[in-house]
Design an enzyme around this catalytic site. Sequence first.
Site, mmCIF file in Angstrom:
data_model
loop_
_atom_site.group_PDB
_atom_site.id
_atom_site.type_symbol
_atom_site.label_atom_id
_atom_site.label_comp_id
_atom_site.label_asym_id
_atom_site.label_seq_id
_atom_site.Cartn_x
_atom_site.Cartn_y
_atom_site.Cartn_z
ATOM 1 N N LEU A 36 -30.370 -22.660 15.268
ATOM 2 C CA LEU A 36 -30.616 -21.528 14.288
ATOM 3 C C LEU A 36 -30.543 -22.348 12.819
ATOM 4 O O LEU A 36 -29.565 -22.796 12.558
ATOM 5 C CB LEU A 36 -29.935 -20.441 14.148
ATOM 6 C CG LEU A 36 -29.465 -19.725 15.210
ATOM 7 C CD1 LEU A 36 -28.595 -18.288 15.052
ATOM 8 C CD2 LEU A 36 -30.765 -19.180 16.174
ATOM 9 N N CYS B 246 -33.304 -25.376 10.530
ATOM 10 C CA CYS B 246 -33.588 -26.814 10.695
ATOM 11 C C CYS B 246 -33.780 -27.700 9.504
ATOM 12 O O CYS B 246 -34.701 -28.061 9.363
ATOM 13 C CB CYS B 246 -34.811 -26.793 11.723
ATOM 14 S SG CYS B 246 -35.111 -28.328 12.388
ATOM 15 N N LYS C 133 -13.480 -23.679 2.342
ATOM 16 C CA LYS C 133 -12.611 -24.714 3.103
ATOM 17 C C LYS C 133 -11.375 -24.366 3.275
ATOM 18 O O LYS C 133 -10.448 -24.547 4.364
ATOM 19 C CB LYS C 133 -13.122 -26.037 2.928
ATOM 20 C CG LYS C 133 -14.702 -26.471 3.049
ATOM 21 C CD LYS C 133 -15.016 -27.622 2.482
ATOM 22 C CE LYS C 133 -16.565 -27.848 2.781
ATOM 23 N NZ LYS C 133 -16.947 -28.826 2.142
HETATM 24 N N1 LIG Z 1 -25.461 -30.333 4.184
HETATM 25 C C1 LIG Z 1 -24.192 -30.691 4.504
HETATM 26 O O1 LIG Z 1 -23.794 -32.058 4.095
HETATM 27 C C2 LIG Z 1 -23.280 -29.763 5.010
HETATM 28 C C3 LIG Z 1 -23.515 -28.539 5.418
HETATM 29 N N2 LIG Z 1 -22.780 -27.617 5.912
HETATM 30 C C4 LIG Z 1 -23.015 -26.326 6.531
HETATM 31 O O2 LIG Z 1 -24.211 -26.480 7.266
HETATM 32 C C5 LIG Z 1 -25.151 -25.254 7.073
HETATM 33 C C6 LIG Z 1 -26.518 -25.778 7.048
HETATM 34 O O3 LIG Z 1 -26.594 -26.541 5.945
HETATM 35 P P1 LIG Z 1 -27.659 -27.599 5.390
HETATM 36 O O4 LIG Z 1 -28.331 -28.054 6.781
HETATM 37 O O5 LIG Z 1 -27.087 -28.506 4.374
HETATM 38 O O6 LIG Z 1 -28.675 -26.419 4.676
HETATM 39 P P2 LIG Z 1 -30.367 -26.434 4.397
HETATM 40 O O7 LIG Z 1 -30.666 -25.591 3.561
HETATM 41 O O8 LIG Z 1 -30.901 -27.981 4.525
HETATM 42 O O9 LIG Z 1 -30.706 -25.882 5.935
HETATM 43 C C7 LIG Z 1 -30.740 -24.497 6.379
HETATM 44 C C8 LIG Z 1 -31.908 -24.124 7.045
HETATM 45 O O10 LIG Z 1 -31.835 -22.817 7.258
HETATM 46 C C9 LIG Z 1 -33.070 -22.168 7.047
HETATM 47 N N3 LIG Z 1 -32.847 -20.849 7.169
HETATM 48 C C10 LIG Z 1 -32.510 -19.908 6.400
HETATM 49 N N4 LIG Z 1 -32.400 -18.643 6.795
HETATM 50 C C11 LIG Z 1 -32.898 -18.610 8.224
HETATM 51 C C12 LIG Z 1 -33.229 -17.596 8.771
HETATM 52 N N5 LIG Z 1 -32.910 -16.407 8.533
HETATM 53 N N6 LIG Z 1 -33.811 -17.989 10.063
HETATM 54 C C13 LIG Z 1 -34.206 -19.256 10.126
HETATM 55 N N7 LIG Z 1 -33.946 -20.077 9.481
HETATM 56 C C14 LIG Z 1 -33.376 -20.081 8.358
HETATM 57 C C15 LIG Z 1 -33.611 -22.613 5.964
HETATM 58 O O11 LIG Z 1 -35.002 -22.489 5.790
HETATM 59 C C16 LIG Z 1 -33.230 -24.059 6.066
HETATM 60 O O12 LIG Z 1 -33.984 -25.000 6.702
HETATM 61 C C17 LIG Z 1 -24.591 -24.476 6.123
HETATM 62 O O13 LIG Z 1 -23.593 -23.596 6.630
HETATM 63 C C18 LIG Z 1 -23.657 -25.686 5.150
HETATM 64 O O14 LIG Z 1 -22.772 -24.847 4.568
HETATM 65 C C19 LIG Z 1 -21.522 -28.015 6.354
HETATM 66 C C20 LIG Z 1 -21.140 -29.504 6.095
HETATM 67 C C21 LIG Z 1 -21.829 -30.236 5.195
HETATM 68 N N1 LIG Z 2 -21.719 -29.533 -0.765
HETATM 69 C C1 LIG Z 2 -20.709 -30.198 0.164
HETATM 70 C C2 LIG Z 2 -21.202 -30.378 1.589
HETATM 71 C C3 LIG Z 2 -20.233 -30.123 2.742
HETATM 72 O O1 LIG Z 2 -19.670 -29.347 2.934
HETATM 73 C C4 LIG Z 2 -19.937 -31.178 -0.542
HETATM 74 O O2 LIG Z 2 -20.455 -31.655 -1.555
HETATM 75 O O3 LIG Z 2 -18.875 -31.843 0.155
#
Ligand SMILES: NC(=O)C1=CN([C@@H]2O[C@H](COP(=O)(O)OP(=O)(O)OC[C@H]3O[C@@H](n4cnc5c(N)ncnc54)[C@H](O)[C@@H]3O)[C@@H](O)[C@H]2O)C=CC1
Ligand SMILES: N[C@@H](CC=O)C(=O)O
Length: 434
Positions: free
Chosen positions: A10, A12, A204
């Site tokens: 879920l 990408c 966190k």
């Molecule tokens: N980016 C990072 O460094 C980190 C991210 N996270 C967590 O990982 C998760 C994802 O983060 P990212 O990949 O950075 O976010 P992102 O914004 O790059 O990706 C999220 C994706 O989910 C899609 N999306 C949103 N609602 C949707 C729905 N209803 N159905 C299908 N697709 C949907 C969006 O279009 C987007 O492509 C979040 O919970 C974030 O807090 C955790 C640790 C580090």
């Molecule tokens: N936005 C966060 C990304 C991971 O959780 C950060 O800056 O550490």
Amino acid sequence: MTGPLRVALLGCGTVGSAVLRLISEQSEDLAARIGRRVEVVGVAVRRPDHHPDVPADLLTTDAEALVTRDDVDLVVEVIGGIEPARTLLLAAFEAGKSVVSANKALLAEDGVALHAAAAKAGVDLYYEAAVAGAIPLLRPLRESLAGDQLRKVVGIVNGTTNYILSRMAETGAGFTEALAEATELGYAEADPTADVDGFDAASKAAILASLAFHTPVSASDVYREGISAVTATDVSRAAEIGCVVKLLAICERVAGSPDGADGDSVAVRVHPAMIPTSHPLAGVNGAFNAVYVEAEAAGQLMFYGQGAGGEPTASAVLGDLVAVARNRLAGAAGPAVTSYAGLPARPIAETPTRYHVSLDVADKPGVLAAVAHEFAEHGVSIATVRQDGHGDAATLVLVSHSAPDAALSATVEALQEMPAVRGVTSVLRVEGLT
Ligand SMILES: NC(=O)C1=CN([C@@H]2O[C@H](COP(=O)(O)OP(=O)(O)OC[C@H]3O[C@@H](n4cnc5c(N)ncnc54)[C@H](O)[C@@H]3O)[C@@H](O)[C@H]2O)C=CC1
Ligand SMILES: N[C@@H](CC=O)C(=O)O
Ligand code: NA
């Protein structure tokens, strides 16, 4: 069951696309480690046309239908946010699927209900990526340290703010300048509020405290201050006393309850603080994360690594995926998250802290005595005092001993009203000073 383990992905985006790539690149090793091939059978996205690299037959916009499909064994949720993620996780559990999630905001808001739903369904909910990205931390807390008593967990758990504070210390830059640099390098989001104002770190902290103290702690129990008020003066004052400024997530088990009853309580807070350069967290710079743990039997432990970014976060997601896949093949769920201790949350006002206060004063007889009097009036003991300069341009720098935070903030308010004090130029909490 003899066929592959079938995964619904879920989301990408940054993390999801890295998860998809690593599952494909490491398919042989994953199969050997799990004992069954892993196959992604569906990828839920919002805009299929934005994902030309994903086979079109995998893409769907109907995440709810995907999680309940009969040909899905495990669900990986990396869309983030509260809804529809919560509804999707609950639907997955109800349909008997284990879930791997990176969603700190959701786990910090509703972790208890989600764990209960997973336990009721006899499936797993794992979320190693949600705190400190790649760093193995939550499973060590849940499993390796399950026989110990944790007293304190202190972390640098937000990479964006750690990068900003590190640049301020290295270059003397102000907050706005360092934030602009972090944005240019892609560390900070277009809207950096969740990072800069401490919301990300507070989520966190709630997750860490819940696991460390076997107690339900939600984001609303966490006292939170961000770093936007940290000035170049704060950073240079810290250096003068052998300290650095870090945004800390501090989870403590404190003796005594807020209502005066016997027993311990849990104090969880996120705020900038000065820490001595000798502290294990002081050398954690740039976008790195680290978490320092004090346990009764184990003593001091330190976890360090990359807390953000697609691949590091996907590493944690895949580690969880292997774990839940193995559990499923063994016909069991992993160890439950316990919240039997039910310790009350201690408000910041009653939490013992220490302050560093810097004042512009006139160097006249009686000023130091009057300042010391205000501390004494509020029941706050002074640990050190230093005067720089003389005449009309004198600065007094005081570090308090530990006192309830409300007494310390009332002292600062009273100092601001004193005629002899021209200005309070820096106020920060101090951690880890002996
Ligand atoms: N980016 C990072 O460094 C980190 C991210 N996270 C967590 O990982 C998760 C994802 O983060 P990212 O990949 O950075 O976010 P992102 O914004 O790059 O990706 C999220 C994706 O989910 C899609 N999306 C949103 N609602 C949707 C729905 N209803 N159905 C299908 N697709 C949907 C969006 O279009 C987007 O492509 C979040 O919970 C974030 O807090 C955790 C640790 C580090
Ligand atoms: N936005 C966060 C990304 C991971 O959780 C950060 O800056 O550490
Ligand atoms: Na982690």
